[in-house]
Design a protein around this motif. Structure first.
Motif, mmCIF file in Angstrom:
data_model
loop_
_atom_site.group_PDB
_atom_site.id
_atom_site.type_symbol
_atom_site.label_atom_id
_atom_site.label_comp_id
_atom_site.label_asym_id
_atom_site.label_seq_id
_atom_site.Cartn_x
_atom_site.Cartn_y
_atom_site.Cartn_z
ATOM 1 N N ARG A 185 95.955 8.477 82.254
ATOM 2 C CA ARG A 185 96.284 9.053 83.375
ATOM 3 C C ARG A 185 94.680 8.909 84.076
ATOM 4 N N VAL A 186 94.610 8.021 85.524
ATOM 5 C CA VAL A 186 93.735 7.043 85.721
ATOM 6 C C VAL A 186 92.947 8.005 86.914
ATOM 7 N N HIS A 187 93.886 8.834 86.733
ATOM 8 C CA HIS A 187 93.445 9.472 88.226
ATOM 9 C C HIS A 187 94.509 11.421 88.227
ATOM 10 N N LYS A 188 93.548 13.277 88.573
ATOM 11 C CA LYS A 188 93.677 13.953 88.259
ATOM 12 C C LYS A 188 95.626 13.748 89.175
ATOM 13 N N SER A 189 96.220 13.191 89.527
ATOM 14 C CA SER A 189 97.452 12.722 90.565
ATOM 15 C C SER A 189 98.274 11.576 90.384
ATOM 16 N N PHE A 190 97.784 10.499 89.400
ATOM 17 C CA PHE A 190 98.416 9.590 88.742
ATOM 18 C C PHE A 190 97.893 8.975 86.936
ATOM 19 N N LEU A 191 99.332 8.231 86.533
ATOM 20 C CA LEU A 191 99.455 8.175 85.341
ATOM 21 C C LEU A 191 99.926 7.160 85.262
ATOM 22 N N VAL A 192 99.205 6.080 84.506
ATOM 23 C CA VAL A 192 100.173 4.802 84.962
ATOM 24 C C VAL A 192 100.518 3.939 83.316
ATOM 25 N N ASN A 193 101.509 3.442 83.059
ATOM 26 C CA ASN A 193 101.725 2.726 82.070
ATOM 27 C C ASN A 193 101.072 1.151 82.278
ATOM 28 N N GLY A 194 100.071 0.693 81.445
ATOM 29 C CA GLY A 194 98.840 0.247 80.724
ATOM 30 C C GLY A 194 99.699 -1.619 81.329
ATOM 31 N N ASP A 195 101.403 -1.345 80.581
ATOM 32 C CA ASP A 195 101.636 -2.762 80.253
ATOM 33 C C ASP A 195 102.024 -3.508 82.022
ATOM 34 N N TYR A 196 102.626 -2.512 82.910
ATOM 35 C CA TYR A 196 102.451 -2.745 84.374
ATOM 36 C C TYR A 196 100.557 -3.217 85.264
ATOM 37 N N ILE A 197 100.032 -2.760 85.198
ATOM 38 C CA ILE A 197 99.387 -3.474 84.953
ATOM 39 C C ILE A 197 98.837 -4.470 85.385
ATOM 40 N N GLU A 198 99.162 -5.394 86.452
ATOM 41 C CA GLU A 198 98.837 -6.895 87.789
ATOM 42 C C GLU A 198 97.067 -6.939 87.294
ATOM 43 N N SER A 199 96.650 -6.271 88.039
ATOM 44 C CA SER A 199 95.032 -7.064 88.400
ATOM 45 C C SER A 199 94.581 -5.174 88.813
ATOM 46 N N VAL A 200 92.746 -5.209 88.546
ATOM 47 C CA VAL A 200 92.041 -4.345 89.182
ATOM 48 C C VAL A 200 91.091 -4.740 89.907
ATOM 49 N N ARG A 202 87.285 -5.302 91.334
ATOM 50 C CA ARG A 202 86.312 -5.178 91.056
ATOM 51 C C ARG A 202 85.468 -4.010 90.264
ATOM 52 N N ASP A 203 85.435 -3.286 91.564
ATOM 53 C CA ASP A 203 84.519 -2.408 91.536
ATOM 54 C C ASP A 203 85.346 -1.040 90.929
ATOM 55 N N LYS A 204 86.477 -1.293 90.303
ATOM 56 C CA LYS A 204 86.903 -0.174 89.025
ATOM 57 C C LYS A 204 87.931 0.514 89.296
ATOM 58 N N SER A 205 87.567 0.972 91.540
ATOM 59 C CA SER A 205 88.410 1.779 92.264
ATOM 60 C C SER A 205 89.494 1.720 92.413
ATOM 61 N N SER A 206 90.238 0.933 91.670
ATOM 62 C CA SER A 206 92.078 0.936 92.093
ATOM 63 C C SER A 206 92.268 -0.065 91.556
ATOM 64 N N LEU A 207 93.926 0.418 91.024
ATOM 65 C CA LEU A 207 94.221 -1.117 90.214
ATOM 66 C C LEU A 207 96.020 -1.624 91.024
ATOM 67 N N LEU A 208 96.303 -1.996 90.536
ATOM 68 C CA LEU A 208 97.462 -3.203 91.397
ATOM 69 C C LEU A 208 98.398 -2.992 90.321
ATOM 70 N N LEU A 209 99.558 -2.431 90.531
ATOM 71 C CA LEU A 209 101.335 -2.646 89.609
ATOM 72 C C LEU A 209 101.652 -3.877 89.737
ATOM 73 N N THR A 210 102.766 -4.826 88.707
ATOM 74 C CA THR A 210 103.513 -5.526 88.344
ATOM 75 C C THR A 210 104.299 -5.744 90.053
ATOM 76 N N SER A 211 104.942 -4.312 90.268
ATOM 77 C CA SER A 211 105.595 -3.815 91.276
ATOM 78 C C SER A 211 105.202 -3.723 92.624
ATOM 79 N N GLY A 212 103.881 -4.018 92.561
ATOM 80 C CA GLY A 212 103.098 -3.898 94.476
ATOM 81 C C GLY A 212 102.814 -3.073 94.538
ATOM 82 N N GLU A 213 102.627 -1.642 93.615
ATOM 83 C CA GLU A 213 102.299 -0.518 94.204
ATOM 84 C C GLU A 213 100.447 -0.511 94.462
ATOM 85 N N THR A 214 100.109 -0.010 94.509
ATOM 86 C CA THR A 214 98.471 -0.414 94.464
ATOM 87 C C THR A 214 97.927 1.882 94.151
#
Length: 233
Positions: A185-200, A202-214
């Motif tokens: 649970r990265v945010h009160k509004s979002f739960l993410v599957n770590g298998d699809y994290i493309e990148s994070v 540098r300031d750890k404020s957001s992440l990019l998924l392999t599907s293109g969503e931030t």
């Protein structure tokens, strides 16, 4: 578990093999590789479970291997003298990154972490049921990219571009997935599957998924997220 060692330095290959064989006596070794061509051949023919991969192989960069092979199917621990490639290594799915000169304890810890990760993934190929009209629908957990809160409801986004809208809050899905360590649970509004994290970022404020969503990462969750990344990856 079958191990492949790829390094153009014979001494480095011997050091890795010695440490691994002494601390993980049940492991088996494929034939070793000193260049990219040999590595690709061994991977295709012997299908190793875990690869110790140097980055600079004579006149080749080992990242070129991903032009011919699917990195999502490879479990790689990079062992290199080049610190500057760490971010790129994790972007292509590296499970760990070790700097030379090789320290025995760090190599052991990295191997143990990858073993736990592989065991978790094998045991987590599961399914959950969600309410669907008057019945329930079964969803494979590995299809889930992320879930997003929508007031008292939530939406599940799937890797095949499918979506499931639930008349349940995000907490409901989080509880359903609590035994699957790839979800966070990265945010009160979002739960993410770590298998699809493309990148994070540098300031750890957001992440990019392999599907293109931030997706945003809540400030209050950043320390926990950092620990999640360290344990999961």
């Amino acid at each position: 578990m079958k191990i492949l060692i790829v390094d153009d330095e014979l001494l480095a290959r011997r050091i890795i093999r010695k440490i691994v064989s002494e601390n993980f006596p049940t492991f088996e070794f494929t034939r070793e590789a000193s260049n990219l061509k040999e590595a690709i051949t061994v991977i295709q023919e012997e299908k190793p479970d875990l690869i110790f991969l140097d980055i600079q192989l004579k006149d080749k960069n080992s990242f070129d291997i991903f032009e011919q092979l699917d990195h999502n199917k490879l479990n790689i621990i990079f062992v290199t003298a080049y610190e500057q490639y760490a971010i790129k290594a994790f972007e292509v799915g590296a499970k760990h990154y070790i700097l030379k000169p090789i320290e025995e304890e760090k190599l052991i810890q990295a191997t143990e972490k990858v073993m736990r990760l592989m065991q978790n993934k094998n045991s987590e190929l599961g399914k959950i049921s969600i309410p669907y009209n008057s019945d329930y629908k079964i969803i494979e957990t590995q299809r889930i990219l992320f879930a997003q809160a929508d007031g008292a409801y939530c939406k599940i986004y799937l890797k095949d571009n499918g979506e499931e809208y639930l008349s349940k809050p995000l907490n409901y899905i989080e509880e359903k997935l609590k035994n699957f360590s790839s979800f966070f649970r990265v945010h009160k509004s979002f739960l993410v599957n770590g298998d699809y994290i493309e990148s994070v970022s540098r300031d750890k404020s957001s992440l990019l998924l392999t599907s293109g969503e931030t997706l945003p990462i809540a400030r209050s969750r950043r320390d926990d997220f950092k620990h999640f990344l360290a344990e999961y990856f």
